[in-house]
Design a protein around this motif. Structure first.
Motif, PDB file in Angstrom:
ATOM      1  N   LEU A 165     -43.237  -5.340  94.524  1.00 21.68           N
ATOM      2  CA  LEU A 165     -43.983  -6.307  95.709  1.00 21.68           C
ATOM      3  C   LEU A 165     -43.735  -5.701  96.902  1.00 21.68           C
ATOM      4  N   LEU A 166     -42.603  -5.136  96.998  1.00 23.44           N
ATOM      5  CA  LEU A 166     -42.580  -4.705  98.654  1.00 23.44           C
ATOM      6  C   LEU A 166     -43.609  -3.434  98.813  1.00 23.44           C
ATOM      7  N   SER A 167     -43.614  -2.579  97.656  1.00 25.34           N
ATOM      8  CA  SER A 167     -44.383  -1.604  98.029  1.00 25.34           C
ATOM      9  C   SER A 167     -45.930  -1.623  98.222  1.00 25.34           C
ATOM     10  N   GLN A 168     -46.229  -2.943  97.463  1.00 28.11           N
ATOM     11  CA  GLN A 168     -47.709  -3.296  97.558  1.00 28.11           C
ATOM     12  C   GLN A 168     -47.901  -4.026  98.801  1.00 28.11           C
ATOM     13  N   SER A 169     -47.116  -4.799  99.350  1.00 21.48           N
ATOM     14  CA  SER A 169     -47.233  -5.325 100.826  1.00 21.48           C
ATOM     15  C   SER A 169     -47.283  -4.472 101.800  1.00 21.48           C
ATOM     16  N   ILE A 170     -46.562  -3.396 102.099  1.00 23.98           N
ATOM     17  CA  ILE A 170     -46.541  -2.308 102.785  1.00 23.98           C
ATOM     18  C   ILE A 170     -47.637  -1.326 102.486  1.00 23.98           C
ATOM     19  N   ASN A 171     -48.021  -1.200 101.484  1.00 21.92           N
ATOM     20  CA  ASN A 171     -49.410  -0.597 101.176  1.00 21.92           C
ATOM     21  C   ASN A 171     -50.682  -1.122 102.065  1.00 21.92           C
ATOM     22  N   LEU A 172     -50.808  -2.521 101.869  1.00 19.21           N
ATOM     23  CA  LEU A 172     -51.620  -3.503 102.218  1.00 19.21           C
ATOM     24  C   LEU A 172     -51.587  -3.459 104.018  1.00 19.21           C
ATOM     25  N   LEU A 173     -50.328  -3.428 104.317  1.00 21.82           N
ATOM     26  CA  LEU A 173     -49.888  -3.453 105.829  1.00 21.82           C
ATOM     27  C   LEU A 173     -50.632  -2.043 106.378  1.00 21.82           C
ATOM     28  N   VAL A 174     -50.342  -0.986 105.838  1.00 23.03           N
ATOM     29  CA  VAL A 174     -51.110   0.275 106.445  1.00 23.03           C
ATOM     30  C   VAL A 174     -52.534   0.161 106.417  1.00 23.03           C
ATOM     31  N   PHE A 175     -53.014  -0.284 105.082  1.00 20.09           N
ATOM     32  CA  PHE A 175     -54.651  -0.457 104.926  1.00 20.09           C
ATOM     33  C   PHE A 175     -55.205  -1.316 106.029  1.00 20.09           C
ATOM     34  N   PHE A 176     -54.590  -2.436 106.421  1.00 27.93           N
ATOM     35  CA  PHE A 176     -55.307  -3.396 107.384  1.00 27.93           C
ATOM     36  C   PHE A 176     -55.092  -2.861 108.655  1.00 27.93           C
ATOM     37  N   SER A 177     -54.265  -1.811 108.969  1.00 25.52           N
ATOM     38  CA  SER A 177     -53.867  -1.548 110.400  1.00 25.52           C
ATOM     39  C   SER A 177     -55.277  -0.746 111.002  1.00 25.52           C
ATOM     40  N   GLY A 178     -56.139  -0.389 109.856  1.00 28.70           N
ATOM     41  CA  GLY A 178     -57.457   0.441 110.196  1.00 28.70           C
ATOM     42  C   GLY A 178     -58.475  -0.577 110.339  1.00 28.70           C
ATOM     43  N   GLY A 179     -58.026  -1.716 110.386  1.00 30.79           N
ATOM     44  CA  GLY A 179     -58.933  -2.843 110.470  1.00 30.79           C
ATOM     45  C   GLY A 179     -59.670  -3.190 109.010  1.00 30.79           C
ATOM     46  N   ALA A 180     -60.360  -4.455 109.157  1.00 27.97           N
ATOM     47  CA  ALA A 180     -60.857  -4.839 107.774  1.00 27.97           C
ATOM     48  C   ALA A 180     -62.588  -4.637 108.026  1.00 27.97           C
ATOM     49  N   ASN A 181     -62.831  -3.744 107.159  1.00 31.47           N
ATOM     50  CA  ASN A 181     -64.380  -3.556 107.171  1.00 31.47           C
ATOM     51  C   ASN A 181     -65.195  -3.714 105.813  1.00 31.47           C
ATOM     52  N   ARG A 182     -66.146  -4.573 105.867  1.00 34.28           N
ATOM     53  CA  ARG A 182     -66.741  -4.703 104.429  1.00 34.28           C
ATOM     54  C   ARG A 182     -67.894  -3.959 104.258  1.00 34.28           C
ATOM     55  N   GLY A 183     -67.900  -3.237 103.084  1.00 36.12           N
ATOM     56  CA  GLY A 183     -69.064  -2.623 102.692  1.00 36.12           C
ATOM     57  C   GLY A 183     -69.384  -1.112 103.420  1.00 36.12           C
ATOM     58  N   LYS A 184     -68.385  -0.711 104.129  1.00 29.73           N
ATOM     59  CA  LYS A 184     -68.619   0.519 104.956  1.00 29.73           C
ATOM     60  C   LYS A 184     -67.699   1.362 104.535  1.00 29.73           C
ATOM     61  N   PRO A 185     -67.771   2.128 103.249  1.00 24.92           N
ATOM     62  CA  PRO A 185     -66.700   3.130 102.810  1.00 24.92           C
ATOM     63  C   PRO A 185     -67.031   4.632 103.637  1.00 24.92           C
ATOM     64  N   ALA A 186     -65.871   5.078 103.692  1.00 29.06           N
ATOM     65  CA  ALA A 186     -65.908   6.580 104.431  1.00 29.06           C
ATOM     66  C   ALA A 186     -66.523   7.430 103.618  1.00 29.06           C
ATOM     67  N   ILE A 187     -67.977   7.145 103.065  1.00 28.65           N
ATOM     68  CA  ILE A 187     -68.373   8.324 102.540  1.00 28.65           C
ATOM     69  C   ILE A 187     -69.879   8.549 103.151  1.00 28.65           C
ATOM     70  N   MET A 188     -70.129   9.819 103.548  1.00 29.61           N
ATOM     71  CA  MET A 188     -71.208  10.041 104.243  1.00 29.61           C
ATOM     72  C   MET A 188     -72.593  10.072 103.562  1.00 29.61           C
ATOM     73  N   TRP A 241     -58.626  -5.281  94.114  1.00 30.39           N
ATOM     74  CA  TRP A 241     -59.969  -5.897  94.426  1.00 30.39           C
ATOM     75  C   TRP A 241     -60.144  -5.746  95.993  1.00 30.39           C
ATOM     76  N   ILE A 242     -59.183  -6.214  96.778  1.00 29.84           N
ATOM     77  CA  ILE A 242     -59.209  -6.029  98.014  1.00 29.84           C
ATOM     78  C   ILE A 242     -59.642  -4.730  98.450  1.00 29.84           C
ATOM     79  N   PHE A 243     -59.047  -3.727  98.097  1.00 26.66           N
ATOM     80  CA  PHE A 243     -59.499  -2.053  98.462  1.00 26.66           C
ATOM     81  C   PHE A 243     -60.980  -2.140  98.029  1.00 26.66           C
ATOM     82  N   ALA A 244     -61.232  -2.671  96.968  1.00 24.03           N
ATOM     83  CA  ALA A 244     -62.896  -2.597  96.742  1.00 24.03           C
ATOM     84  C   ALA A 244     -63.649  -3.116  97.582  1.00 24.03           C
ATOM     85  N   VAL A 245     -63.226  -4.443  97.998  1.00 19.51           N
ATOM     86  CA  VAL A 245     -64.442  -4.985  98.932  1.00 19.51           C
ATOM     87  C   VAL A 245     -64.198  -4.333 100.236  1.00 19.51           C
TER      88      VAL A 245
END
Lengths: 115, 775
Positions: A34-57, B638-642
């Protein structure tokens, strides 16, 4: 929305801390996961939450933050997930081994260096 | 050039002496002494020839990027100190090379003594305050090593540690004072600090800086209430007591006070503590001295009294007072080290230092007796000795202070009477008293010429200066006083001033001193057991020392209990504390500028994850735990995917699946989940976890506000296609831009896999063993 996920991360982190503080070894593993998952999310959301804009050109428009999510936190998290997996796999096998050897799952009893 | 030479050559000598070993130490010690004499000669020559004055100061770049320079310079006052250090040092080294002859660690002793010499020289020639502090600490540490030289004796070790702790903590306070002063003045260069005197005194930090410097100086010079370490330091070999603990190191405190006199003099927070503590010390120490029976302890207390007198005079701070302080300092260094060395010779010859047992040694040790007598007479202040002169000046200075003259004169006369009685007790009584109960006295004899000649020289110097004071006044003491007061002074010294009040006081002192000495057989002063009197402040120190150790043991037991869980609790608490402090300092998070709308799916998936988390932590069934845990894992996927991270989602699903598979493989051999902790413990853990979680929430909000530096991400996106021909930027970062990191990651995974493999297979071979053992 960001605040919502911040609370989710906080809850997962709290769960992880609580798990690690248990004496039963399986609970400790749950805590580590649980600890490692929550930290992963922390780092992930530090880039901001963006829907449907994957970093693929698409190869035509020039890349920018308006069309693409920040790729750097994603790259970091990807590494973190994999390393975290390595750690968890090792911990699972180690704890199982400790149990089969010492016939105890109480971390409080694991204070001798050789037994 | 010259100050660097003076500072570094003792260090070179130390290396030479050390590597020549104990067998040749008596010889190398004498060579070192000769070198010191040579250095003294060079210093005297260079400082007296006007064309060579430029050699007296120099600087070395030390940390140019920080603007730190090593500054060395010799001025009038430091020259006086250098004369003392190298003059007395020469005598001490000749003496010590024979005193400890054939001691298996003599070479170590001389080495440390030489390192001390470097430190002491460094103190007096440094113009950079930080540099000065380093040399200051060198003297503290070497003093520790020398006091504890007889390290097989527990009392010695205790005394050494006490001296180190007192002077060392004083040193830290001194450094604090230096840093405060340096930050006010903007420089650690003493000359610049003196020049910005006005702005320093106007600054609010001037008072704490001055008090810190005073505390450093007072601890080093053993002033009340830090005096107790100096008599204890007498467990050092006698040459050390003569050199460090009377002639040089304890004067470093006086030196520092004198050095800062140009800045702080006439400030009440500087003058009054000096006058008050100095006068308390001199009276207290001389009374304590009367109650001692050990020669060296008596001398230690008289040293304290003299240091107190010097501090008091510097506190008074007039031209005459400073002059008399300098004269007294010089005179004291000449006779006190001699008295110490004579006491050492007695100890060497008859193996006791108890005054009560000694007597009539003149018959067997005439040279030592004459030397000691000369010194004792000088110390008593008999004309025409130097001691008479310095006492006369103290009275003159005291009388000139109209406001506090009665106080100063009373203190000075009283102290001088007691000091005189003690001087006679140490320098005359052992040699000429009829009473003699020393068993080995018949075999006693003067020590070797190396040990007698030097002290005799110093003692005769005291007589010579006393008879011809004009030269020393013009060339040695006046320049020193001019340096301290930063203005030219020309007070000529004369032996005979005519019939006046100071002379009357001197006569009074002599009469009083003689009558106190005559009472030496009185019960109050002549008890051998009295040497075991413990100073009340020693008791305070001891309880503080023991309390500190008890506190340390308690803290260690409390924090490092050996329980893994306890360690983890400390780590988490500390994390919470640190992050919370930082977050409070930053302030509240601003509103996020890009609010993404929340959908129903977000909420329901999150609720599912939280339910999974609670399930995994509460259930006792291993299978339910596994399922609940995968709810959390797949929710994250799921969160990652969305949220625009397809790669992460794929990886997360893969890893989650693998963890489940691994768990299933191992779960059969794993224990049941048990509740092992009490409810109260669980409540505490929940509280701590909740706190940590709350902190984490705030941290996430903050991290969105702070953002990674966007420039690097943007560049990575721009380079992705042209440089790496990849359209998926995350992939390009991992396998191209940061390929080496990924390679490292693979290695980590490989190592983990290796560990898993070994654990699993050793398990199997173990079970095989078991089955073969039980057919």
């Amino acid at each position: 929305m960001e605040a919502f996920y911040a609370i989710l991360i906080g809850i997962l982190f709290a769960g992880g801390i609580y798990g690690i503080l248990r004496r039963s070894m399986v609970r400790v593993i749950v805590g580590i996961i649980l600890l490692s998952q929550s930290i992963n999310l922390l780092v992930f959301f530090s880039g901001g939450a963006n829907r449907g804009k994957p970093a693929i050109m698409d190869g035509e428009t020039a890349p920018s933050f308006s069309t693409m999510a920040d790729p750097l936190p994603q790259a970091l998290v990807l590494t973190a997930i994999v390393i975290g997996f390595g750690l968890i796999a090792f911990v699972i096998v180690l704890f199982q081994r400790v149990f089969s050897r010492l016939q105890t799952d109480d971390t409080q009893e694991l204070f001798k260096t050789d037994s | 050039m010259i100050p660097i030479l003076l500072t570094s050559l003792p260090l070179v000598l130390a290396v030479v002496v050390y590597f020549n070993g104990p067998l040749r130490a008596a010889l190398t010690g004498k060579i070192a002494a000769a070198c010191l004499l040579l250095l003294l000669g060079i210093l005297a020559y260079v400082s007296s020839s006007p064309s060579l004055q430029h050699l007296l100061s120099s600087s070395i770049e030390w940390v140019p990027s920080l603007g730190v320079e090593l500054l060395f310079s010799v001025n009038g006052f430091s020259r006086l100190m250098l004369f003392l250090i190298f003059g007395v040092g020469t005598v001490i080294f000749f003496y010590a090379s024979d005193y400890l002859k054939s001691h298996p660690q003599q070479h170590r002793f001389l080495t440390v003594l030489l390192i001390f010499l470097t430190g002491m020289t460094g103190i007096v020639v440094s113009d950079n305050l930080i540099q000065l502090f380093i040399f200051w600490e060198v003297t503290s540490v070497t003093s520790y090593l020398l006091i504890g030289f007889k390290h097989e004796d527990a009392k010695s070790r205790w005394n050494a540690l006490q001296a180190l702790l007192v002077t060392g903590s004083g040193g830290v306070v001194l450094l604090l004072g230096f840093i405060l002063l340096g930050s006010i003045a903007g420089s650690f260069d003493f000359q610049q600090i003196v020049q910005s005197k006005e702005s320093i005194l106007a600054h609010p930090y001037a008072v704490p800086a001055a008090i810190c410097i005073l505390i450093g100086a007072l601890t080093k010079s053993g002033q009340f209430p830090f005096h107790f370490w100096l008599p204890n330091a007498m467990s050092a070999p006698t040459p050390v007591s003569a050199f460090l603990h009377s002639a040089t190191m304890v004067k470093a405190g006086v030196f520092i006070v004198a050095k800062f006199t140009p800045i702080f003099t006439t400030q009440p927070y500087w003058d009054w503590p000096l006058v008050a503590l100095g006068s308390i010390t001199m009276l207290y120490a001389s009374v304590m001295g009367l109650m001692q029976s050990d020669l060296k302890k008596i001398l230690a207390y008289t040293t304290l009294a003299v240091l107190g007198l010097l501090m008091m005079l510097l506190g008074v701070g007039t031209e005459l007072a400073v002059k008399s302080a300098i004269v007294f300092l010089l005179g004291h260094a000449l006779y006190k080290s001699v008295l110490f060395l004579s006491a050492g010779s007695i100890d060497h010859a008859v193996h006791t230092r108890e005054v009560g047992k000694l007597g009539g040694l003149f018959r067997w040790m005439p040279l030592t007796a004459i030397t000691a007598c000369l010194a004792a007479l000088s110390k008593s202040g008999f004309p025409p000795f130097f001691g008479f002169l310095s006492k006369e000046y103290v009275y003159k200075a005291g009388l000139a202070e109209e406001a506090i003259a009665p106080f100063i004169i009373a203190m000075a006369v009283l102290t001088n009477m007691l000091l005189m009685a003690l001087a006679l007790k140490v320098g005359v009584h052992p040699y000429f008293s009829k009473k003699n109960s020393v068993p080995a006295a018949g075999k006693a004899h003067d020590p070797s010429p190396w040990m007698t000649f030097g002290p005799l020289m110093l003692a005769s110097l005291g007589l010579a200066i006393g008879m011809f004071p004009a030269w020393i006044s013009e060339h040695v003491t006046n320049p020193a006083v001019s340096t301290i007061l930063m203005s030219e002074v020309s007070i000529s010294m004369k032996l005979w001033h005519g019939l006046n009040l100071p002379l009357l006081l001197s006569v009074l002192t002599l009469a009083g001193g003689l009558s106190v000495y005559a009472m030496r057989h009185n019960r109050i002063f002549d008890k051998t057991r009295e040497s075991t009197i413990t100073d009340p402040f020693e008791k305070i120190y001891r309880s503080g020392h023991d309390g500190l150790i008890a506190l340390t043991i308690w803290i260690t037991g409390f924090i490092q209990s050996g329980s893994l869980k306890r360690y983890f609790i400390w780590m988490i608490s500390f994390f919470v504390f640190l992050v919370m402090t930082k977050l409070i300092l930053i302030g509240a998070p601003p509103k996020s500028s890009y609010e993404t709308p929340l959908t129903l799916l977000d909420v329901s998936i999150s609720i599912m994850m939280i339910a999974g988390m609670f399930g995994a932590l509460i259930t006792k069934s291993r299978l339910i735990m596994l399922l609940a845990l995968s709810l959390v894992g797949f929710g994250i996927a799921w969160i990652f995917a969305v949220y625009s991270a397809p790669d992460l989602a794929i990886t997360q699903i893969l890893v989650e699946t693998l963890i489940v598979v691994l768990f299933v493989l191992c779960i059969r051999k794993m224990s049941m989940i048990r509740s092992l902790t009490r409810v109260s413990t669980r409540v505490r853990d929940i509280a701590l976890a909740t706190l940590a979680g709350a902190i984490m929430t705030v941290l996430v909000l903050k991290s969105q506000w702070i953002q990674f530096a966007p420039s690097i991400s943007e560049e990575l996106m721009e380079w992705s296609y042209p440089l790496a021909k990849g359209k998926n930027v995350v992939n390009v970062i991992l396998v191209d831009f940061r390929a080496l990191d990924t390679f490292g990651e693979i290695i980590v995974l490989g190592i983990a896999a290796l560990g898993v493999g070994i654990l699993v297979t050793s398990n199997r071979s173990k079970s095989k063993e078991k089955s073969s053992n039980t057919p």
